[in-house]
Design a protein around this motif. Structure first.
Motif, PDB file in Angstrom:
ATOM      1  N   ASP A  97     -11.785 -28.890 -44.247  1.00  0.00           N
ATOM      2  CA  ASP A  97     -13.053 -28.927 -44.983  1.00  0.00           C
ATOM      3  C   ASP A  97     -13.701 -27.551 -45.059  1.00  0.00           C
ATOM      4  OD1 ASP A  97     -12.826 -31.655 -45.370  1.00  0.00           O
ATOM      5  OD2 ASP A  97     -13.935 -32.150 -43.542  1.00  0.00           O
ATOM      6  N   TRP A  98     -13.246 -26.602 -44.256  1.00  0.00           N
ATOM      7  CA  TRP A  98     -13.820 -25.259 -44.263  1.00  0.00           C
ATOM      8  C   TRP A  98     -13.303 -24.533 -45.499  1.00  0.00           C
ATOM      9  CZ3 TRP A  98     -13.175 -21.100 -39.839  1.00  0.00           C
ATOM     10  CH2 TRP A  98     -14.233 -20.188 -39.924  1.00  0.00           C
ATOM     11  N   ASN A  99     -14.227 -24.110 -46.340  1.00  0.00           N
ATOM     12  CA  ASN A  99     -13.821 -23.518 -47.614  1.00  0.00           C
ATOM     13  C   ASN A  99     -12.982 -22.261 -47.441  1.00  0.00           C
ATOM     14  OD1 ASN A  99     -16.287 -22.307 -46.666  1.00  0.00           O
ATOM     15  ND2 ASN A  99     -16.484 -21.285 -48.628  1.00  0.00           N
ATOM     16  N   ASN A 100     -12.157 -21.994 -48.442  1.00  0.00           N
ATOM     17  CA  ASN A 100     -11.290 -20.805 -48.495  1.00  0.00           C
ATOM     18  C   ASN A 100     -10.268 -20.763 -47.367  1.00  0.00           C
ATOM     19  OD1 ASN A 100     -12.639 -19.796 -50.783  1.00  0.00           O
ATOM     20  ND2 ASN A 100     -14.220 -18.890 -49.494  1.00  0.00           N
ATOM     21  N   THR A 101      -9.731 -21.912 -46.985  1.00  0.00           N
ATOM     22  CA  THR A 101      -8.706 -21.975 -45.950  1.00  0.00           C
ATOM     23  C   THR A 101      -7.354 -22.256 -46.585  1.00  0.00           C
ATOM     24  OG1 THR A 101     -10.264 -22.784 -44.276  1.00  0.00           O
ATOM     25  CG2 THR A 101      -7.936 -23.171 -43.870  1.00  0.00           C
ATOM     26  N   GLU A 102      -6.365 -21.462 -46.166  1.00  0.00           N
ATOM     27  CA  GLU A 102      -4.986 -21.646 -46.653  1.00  0.00           C
ATOM     28  C   GLU A 102      -4.064 -21.706 -45.452  1.00  0.00           C
ATOM     29  OE1 GLU A 102      -1.727 -19.013 -49.108  1.00  0.00           O
ATOM     30  OE2 GLU A 102      -3.785 -19.046 -49.869  1.00  0.00           O
ATOM     31  N   PHE A 103      -3.089 -22.599 -45.492  1.00  0.00           N
ATOM     32  CA  PHE A 103      -2.200 -22.798 -44.357  1.00  0.00           C
ATOM     33  C   PHE A 103      -0.838 -22.154 -44.595  1.00  0.00           C
ATOM     34  CE2 PHE A 103      -5.445 -25.961 -43.978  1.00  0.00           C
ATOM     35  CZ  PHE A 103      -5.755 -25.904 -42.635  1.00  0.00           C
ATOM     36  N   LEU A 104      -0.343 -21.475 -43.569  1.00  0.00           N
ATOM     37  CA  LEU A 104       0.969 -20.844 -43.571  1.00  0.00           C
ATOM     38  C   LEU A 104       1.828 -21.560 -42.540  1.00  0.00           C
ATOM     39  CD1 LEU A 104      -0.257 -17.119 -43.398  1.00  0.00           C
ATOM     40  CD2 LEU A 104       0.108 -18.505 -45.445  1.00  0.00           C
ATOM     41  N   THR A 105       3.142 -21.543 -42.735  1.00  0.00           N
ATOM     42  CA  THR A 105       4.001 -22.291 -41.812  1.00  0.00           C
ATOM     43  C   THR A 105       5.082 -21.450 -41.140  1.00  0.00           C
ATOM     44  OG1 THR A 105       5.482 -22.944 -43.611  1.00  0.00           O
ATOM     45  CG2 THR A 105       3.664 -24.455 -43.082  1.00  0.00           C
ATOM     46  N   SER A 106       5.201 -20.154 -41.506  1.00  0.00           N
ATOM     47  CA  SER A 106       6.316 -19.382 -40.964  1.00  0.00           C
ATOM     48  C   SER A 106       6.001 -17.886 -40.920  1.00  0.00           C
ATOM     49  CB  SER A 106       7.561 -19.596 -41.832  1.00  0.00           C
ATOM     50  OG  SER A 106       7.348 -19.043 -43.125  1.00  0.00           O
ATOM     51  N   VAL A 107       6.848 -17.151 -40.208  1.00  0.00           N
ATOM     52  CA  VAL A 107       6.750 -15.694 -40.181  1.00  0.00           C
ATOM     53  C   VAL A 107       6.957 -15.144 -41.590  1.00  0.00           C
ATOM     54  CG1 VAL A 107       7.853 -13.578 -39.328  1.00  0.00           C
ATOM     55  CG2 VAL A 107       7.434 -15.483 -37.760  1.00  0.00           C
TER      56      VAL A 107
END
Length: 197
Positions: A97-107
């Protein structure tokens, strides 16, 4: 290419766990949460204000959870924190819900981010993530805040898997209470020699 800057509160024996408060991270039975708090002063405050200037941030999952539960309601203490891009390395969560958050999964995702266009990326806390970045030689600068405390146990900043690297001191300040603020930038490979020769 973007710079990755690691900002860390650290004890003399390398512990980085829970500098901000008793409930921050009691995992592993850690009982010294808040160990940096007694050393706050005007000089430290001014340096921290400068270090908290708004830039994109990269966080590990645990630190992200701490940040996301606190900073959206306290942004007056960290202007711009709700507006910057938050990148989170996680294989367990995909949305927030925190705006401008993007998730990464690897190096590989982090390497792609580092090679993209944009400003500096700061890493706060996130011990396991920092160790991963150091293992893969992805840290451009270390901004360390070293406190005159020994804790023995607790999560450490550096692991045995850190890639050997040389750094150059770019800025430093020692507060009246003995906290050393030291910024280092990557300076090539480790050089060796013999003392006195």
């Amino acid at each position: 290419m973007r710079k990755i800057i690691v900002l860390t509160f650290i004890t003399l024996d390398g512990v980085m766990q829970a500098p901000g408060g008793p409930e921050e991270d009691p995992s592993g039975g850690f009982k010294y949460g808040g160990w940096s708090a007694p050393y706050g002063d005007e000089i430290s405050g001014k340096i921290m204000q400068k270090q908290m200037e708004a830039t994109d941030i990269l966080l590990g999952r645990k630190t992200y959870d701490i940040f996301a539960s606190y900073w959206p309601q306290h942004a007056d203490y960290w202007p711009g924190i709700n507006d910057v891009k938050k990148y989170v390395l996680s294989n367990t969560i995909k949305e927030s819900d925190w705006n401008n958050t993007e998730f990464l999964t690897s190096v590989a995702d982090i390497e792609e981010l580092k090679n993209s266009e944009g400003g500096d990326i700061k890493v706060w806390g996130s011990g396991e993530l920092v160790q991963l970045l150091l293992k893969h030689d992805l840290v451009d600068e270390l901004w360390l805040k070293t406190y005159p405390v020994l804790l023995g146990k607790g999560k450490k900043l550096f692991s045995d898997e850190t890639t050997p690297a040389a750094f150059e001191l770019t800025e430093s300040t020692v507060t009246p209470d003995g906290v050393i603020f030291a910024n280092y930038k990557r300076a090539g490979e480790v050089k060796t020699g013999t003392i006195g020769v």
